[in-house]
Design an enzyme around this catalytic site. Sequence first.
Site, PDB file in Angstrom:
ATOM      1  N   GLY A 109       0.826  -1.198   0.000  1.00 18.73           N
ATOM      2  CA  GLY A 109       0.000   0.000   0.000  1.00 18.73           C
ATOM      3  C   GLY A 109       0.859   1.246   0.000  1.00 18.73           C
ATOM      4  O   GLY A 109       2.027   1.205   0.416  1.00 18.73           O
ATOM      5  N   HIS A 138      -2.525   7.337   7.136  1.00 14.63           N
ATOM      6  CA  HIS A 138      -1.584   8.264   6.486  1.00 14.63           C
ATOM      7  C   HIS A 138      -2.296   9.556   6.064  1.00 14.63           C
ATOM      8  O   HIS A 138      -1.706  10.634   6.106  1.00 14.63           O
ATOM      9  CB  HIS A 138      -0.969   7.625   5.233  1.00 14.63           C
ATOM     10  CG  HIS A 138       0.228   6.757   5.489  1.00 14.63           C
ATOM     11  ND1 HIS A 138       1.409   7.250   6.004  1.00 14.63           N
ATOM     12  CD2 HIS A 138       0.445   5.433   5.275  1.00 14.63           C
ATOM     13  CE1 HIS A 138       2.289   6.256   6.105  1.00 14.63           C
ATOM     14  NE2 HIS A 138       1.734   5.139   5.672  1.00 14.63           N
ATOM     15  N   HIS A 155      -4.228   1.158   7.756  1.00  9.15           N
ATOM     16  CA  HIS A 155      -2.886   1.757   7.779  1.00  9.15           C
ATOM     17  C   HIS A 155      -2.794   2.915   6.779  1.00  9.15           C
ATOM     18  O   HIS A 155      -2.316   4.001   7.123  1.00  9.15           O
ATOM     19  CB  HIS A 155      -1.850   0.669   7.455  1.00  9.15           C
ATOM     20  CG  HIS A 155      -0.436   1.151   7.343  1.00  9.15           C
ATOM     21  ND1 HIS A 155       0.566   0.772   8.198  1.00  9.15           N
ATOM     22  CD2 HIS A 155       0.145   1.994   6.454  1.00  9.15           C
ATOM     23  CE1 HIS A 155       1.690   1.371   7.849  1.00  9.15           C
ATOM     24  NE2 HIS A 155       1.475   2.119   6.780  1.00  9.15           N
ATOM     25  N   GLU A 156      -3.262   2.670   5.558  1.00  5.77           N
ATOM     26  CA  GLU A 156      -3.143   3.706   4.517  1.00  5.77           C
ATOM     27  C   GLU A 156      -4.050   4.895   4.832  1.00  5.77           C
ATOM     28  O   GLU A 156      -3.675   6.043   4.610  1.00  5.77           O
ATOM     29  CB  GLU A 156      -3.461   3.139   3.130  1.00  5.77           C
ATOM     30  CG  GLU A 156      -2.535   2.021   2.669  1.00  5.77           C
ATOM     31  CD  GLU A 156      -1.052   2.337   2.813  1.00  5.77           C
ATOM     32  OE1 GLU A 156      -0.656   3.510   2.664  1.00  5.77           O
ATOM     33  OE2 GLU A 156      -0.280   1.402   3.097  1.00  5.77           O
ATOM     34  N   GLN A 185       2.917   9.985   1.224  1.00  3.50           N
ATOM     35  CA  GLN A 185       4.213   9.301   1.201  1.00  3.50           C
ATOM     36  C   GLN A 185       5.046   9.680  -0.026  1.00  3.50           C
ATOM     37  O   GLN A 185       6.245   9.407  -0.062  1.00  3.50           O
ATOM     38  CB  GLN A 185       4.022   7.779   1.239  1.00  3.50           C
ATOM     39  CG  GLN A 185       3.472   7.299   2.575  1.00  3.50           C
ATOM     40  CD  GLN A 185       3.351   5.794   2.583  1.00  3.50           C
ATOM     41  OE1 GLN A 185       2.366   5.245   2.127  1.00  3.50           O
ATOM     42  NE2 GLN A 185       4.375   5.106   3.080  1.00  3.50           N
ATOM     43  N   CYS A 202       5.982  -0.123   7.042  1.00  5.30           N
ATOM     44  CA  CYS A 202       5.589   1.025   6.233  1.00  5.30           C
ATOM     45  C   CYS A 202       6.773   1.427   5.363  1.00  5.30           C
ATOM     46  O   CYS A 202       7.903   1.459   5.844  1.00  5.30           O
ATOM     47  CB  CYS A 202       5.196   2.179   7.162  1.00  5.30           C
ATOM     48  SG  CYS A 202       4.730   3.681   6.292  1.00  5.30           S
ATOM     49  N   LEU A 203       6.493   1.721   4.101  1.00  7.44           N
ATOM     50  CA  LEU A 203       7.577   2.110   3.194  1.00  7.44           C
ATOM     51  C   LEU A 203       8.256   3.401   3.646  1.00  7.44           C
ATOM     52  O   LEU A 203       9.395   3.660   3.268  1.00  7.44           O
ATOM     53  CB  LEU A 203       7.051   2.271   1.762  1.00  7.44           C
ATOM     54  CG  LEU A 203       6.557   0.973   1.089  1.00  7.44           C
ATOM     55  CD1 LEU A 203       5.947   1.286  -0.267  1.00  7.44           C
ATOM     56  CD2 LEU A 203       7.692  -0.039   0.954  1.00  7.44           C
TER      57      LEU A 203
HETATM   58 NI    NI Z   1       2.652   3.288   5.567  1.00  5.78          NI
END
Ligand code: NI
Length: 160
Positions: free
Chosen positions: A46, A135, A131-132, A51, A89-90
């Site tokens: 995701g 953000h 999670h997304e 991000q 998380c990226l």
């Molecule tokens: Ni993330």
Amino acid sequence: MAIRNIREIGDGVLNKKCKEVKEMTPRTKELIEDMLETMYEANGVGLAAPQVGILKRIVVIDVTGEDPYVMVNPRILEVSGEQTGHEGCLSVPGKTGVVTRPNYVKAVAYNENMELYEVEGTELLARAICHEMDHLEGKLYVDMVEGRLMDVEELEDEEE
Ligand code: NI
């Protein structure tokens, strides 16, 4: 299409609330395509627009590698159950931590053509949606971790 630079924890853009998308423009469509490409290239499941430095309510999710969801202005309609497990998380490379999330999520969002649709998911998909969407509120999972944030390598050692 292009790979965009993924912002990392400490970058203030990750702590800001995102704005609704009012209309789909060629520029926003390009952003969505870039987000998908950037997510796949980074082997993520995701990615949210902040991000890549854009404060718009857009997330892309693909937990199987062949079933991408583009969610514009997503809203959660229903949650149930609970799951506790490791999350990453990226924007927080090399780290992981235990987070409790609903085990079932029903959400509504617009796709890249601004058509409204519903997504229902359990387990990883439910976790990814939560999670997304966090953000988009400027929230990172690291603030919800139970116990401590670990190095991914540490976890791999533990599981061996
Ligand atoms: Ni993330």
